[in-house]
Write an enzyme that holds these catalytic residues in place. Structure first.
Site: not given
Ligand code: MRU
Length: 380
Positions: A81-83, A118, A226, A267, A277-278
Site C-alpha cells: 500500500r502507499g501511493a 484501488r 498505518q 495520494d 491523502n489518508k
Molecule cells: O491506504 P494507504 O495506506 O495506501 O494510504 C497511504 C497514504 O495515504 C499515504 O499517506 C500516501 O499514500 C502517501 S505514501 C508515500
C-alpha cells in the site's frame, strides 16, 4: 541484535558523517541490519517478492507474487500500500501478466484489473498507463522483457525521487530553529509506502542522519493503523525518537506548541494544489493553520493528476469495508495475530480526504519545493 546494529549505525553517522556518506545513502532501508526494498523481482524475472505489510508490526513476512490475480489481491488487501508502491507493484503486475499471455487483448484486461484494484492514488493508474503505452507499441515477442525493464526502471526512479525529496525537505526542517524539532505525521508515507526511503519520512530520515534532534508524533491513523503499525515500526528500525498519538490528539499538541511542523504524503494532488491523502489529513491541516504551524506535503511528480483541478474531483474516494472500523487487529495471549470485534453498529469507512490548497504550506516534490498553487509547473 537490531537495536545493536542501529545504535552502531547512529554513532557512526554522528561522529564520522563524511566518511560514511556512501553507506548512509545506499544502505538505508535496513530491517534487522539487512537492506530491503518493499518489492523486488527474482533473478529469472518471473515473479516478485513483497514485504507483506498486513503482518506488521507483529511479523516481518515476505510473500511471492506469481500471477496477475496475486498482484491485484495484494493491492486490494493492502499487503502492499502507499501511493508510489502500489504504482510500482502494478507495473510489475503488468510484467507478470504478460508472461501468461502477451496479446493486446490480455494487455488491456491486465491494465483494467490493475487500475481498478484501488481507486484513489493516481500513481497506480499513472504507472500502469505508462507501461501499457510503451508495451502496446512493442512487438508481442519482446513485450515481456520490456515490461520487466520498465517496472524495474520505475522502482529505481522512485528511490531516486525519494532521496531528492529527502534532501529538499531537510531544508524546510532546518528552518525550525529549536533544540528539538517536533514533527507530526499522519498515516505511513515512509519507505513501506514507496520502494525505499519514503516521501514524508525521507526528509525525517535525512534530518536524523544529519544529526538534527528530531522527534516524530505518529498519528495512529485509524482504522487500519498505518501510523502505529508501519510508521512507528519503521522509526523503531532506525532508532528515531517518536511517540504514537491518537488521531484526535494532534490539535491539542499544536495548540500547546508541541508541534513545529506537519509533514504528510499524498495520494493525488490537483494541478492547483489540493491534496488528497489518508482520511484525517484535512483535520490536521485545519488545526495547523489555526495554530500557524507549517503544513507540508511530500510527493513525487507521479502523484500530481493533470486531470484534477479545483473542487471537481473526478476520481473515487475509496470507501473500504466496515469491518476495518468494527474490528481491531492485535496479538493474543499466545502472540498469534488475531482480530477482535469492537462494535456492533454499521460503520462508514472513507479512506481519504481532501485538503484544500490554502491549507498547504509547501509541496516538496523531487523537482523542487513549490507553493501549492504553482504545482502545475512541475508537469511542464
Ligand atoms: O491506504 P494507504 O495506506 O495506501 O494510504 C497511504 C497514504 O495515504 C499515504 O499517506 C500516501 O499514500 C502517501 S505514501 C508515500
Amino acid at each position: 541484535m537490531h537495536f545493536y546494529t542501529t545504535f552502531i549505525h547512529n554513532v557512526i553517522h554522528r561522529y564520522c558523517g563524511h566518511f560514511f556518506i556512501t553507506y548512509k545513502e545506499v544502505k538505508f532501508m535496513l530491517v534487522d541490519g539487512k537492506q530491503y526494498r518493499t518489492i523486488w523481482p527474482n533473478k529469472a524475472l518471473s515473479e516478485v517478492t513483497i514485504i507483506d505489510q498486513t503482518y506488521l508490526p507483529f511479523e516481518f513476512k515476505l510473500r511471492p507474487l506469481r500471477s496477475l490475480n496475486e498482484v491485484v489481491e495484494a493491492i486490494k488487501k493492502m499487503r502492499v500500500r502507499g501511493a508510489p508502491l502500489i504504482g510500482v507493484a502494478a507495473a510489475y503486475g503488468m510484467a507478470i501478466a504478460l508472461m501468461k499471455n502477451s496479446t493486446d487483448k490480455y494487455l488491456i484486461e491486465a491494465k483494467k484489473l490493475l487500475i481498478q484494484s484501488r481507486p484513489t492514488a493516481v500513481n497506480l493508474a499513472w504507472a500502469v498507463n505508462f507501461v501499457f503505452d510503451k508495451l502496446k507499441k512493442e512487438p508481442i515477442d519482446t513485450r515481456i522483457s520490456l515490461a520487466w525493464r520498465l517496472a524495474n526502471e520505475l522502482a529505481d526512479q522512485d528511490v531516486r525521487n525519494n532521496l531528492r525529496i529527502g534532501e529538499l525537505g531537510l531544508k524546510l526542517i532546518q528552518k525550525v530553529n529549536k533544540p528539538q524539532i517536533n514533527i507530526l505525521t499522519h498515516c505511513n508515507a515512509g519507505w513501506l509506502a514507496t520502494i525505499d526511503y519514503g516521501t514524508a519520512l525521507s526528509p525525517i530520515y535525512k534530518a536524523f542522519r544529519e544529526g538534527l534532534n528530531i522527534h516524530v508524533w505518529v498519528d495512529e491513523t485509524r482504522p487500519r493503523n498505518q501510523g502505529t503499525s508501519l510508521t512507528a515500526w519503521e522509526l523503531n528500525q532506525e532508532n528515531i525518537p517518536h511517540t504514537i498519538i491518537t488521531d484526535s490528539a494532534g490539535g491539542l499538541l499544536m495548540q500547546r506548541g508541541d508541534v513545529d511542523l506537519v509533514l504528510v504524503g499524498a495520494d493525488r494532488i490537483s494541478i492547483d494544489g489540493n491534496v488528497c491523502n489518508k482520511i484525517g489529513t484535512y483535520l490536521k491541516a485545519l488545526a495547523a493553520k489555526q495554530s500557524k504551524i507549517p503544513f507540508y506535503v511530500a510527493a513525487p511528480t507521479s502523484t500530481i493528476d493533470p486531470n484534477y483541478m479545483g473542487q471537481n474531483n473526478t476520481f473515487d474516494i475509496e470507501c473500504r469495508d466496515e469491518d476495518e472500523v468494527l474490528k481491531v487487529k492485535g496479538l493474543d495471549a499466545k502472540n498469534n495475530i488475531t482480530e477482535v470485534k469492537i462494535g456492533y453498529s454499521s460503520a462508514y469507512n472513507p479512506a481519504f480526504d481532501i485538503t484544500p490548497s490554502n491549507f498547504v504550506g509547501k509541496i516538496i516534490c523531487e523537482k523542487g519545493i513549490y507553493n501549492p498553487r504553482d504545482i502545475k509547473k512541475v508537469l511542464k
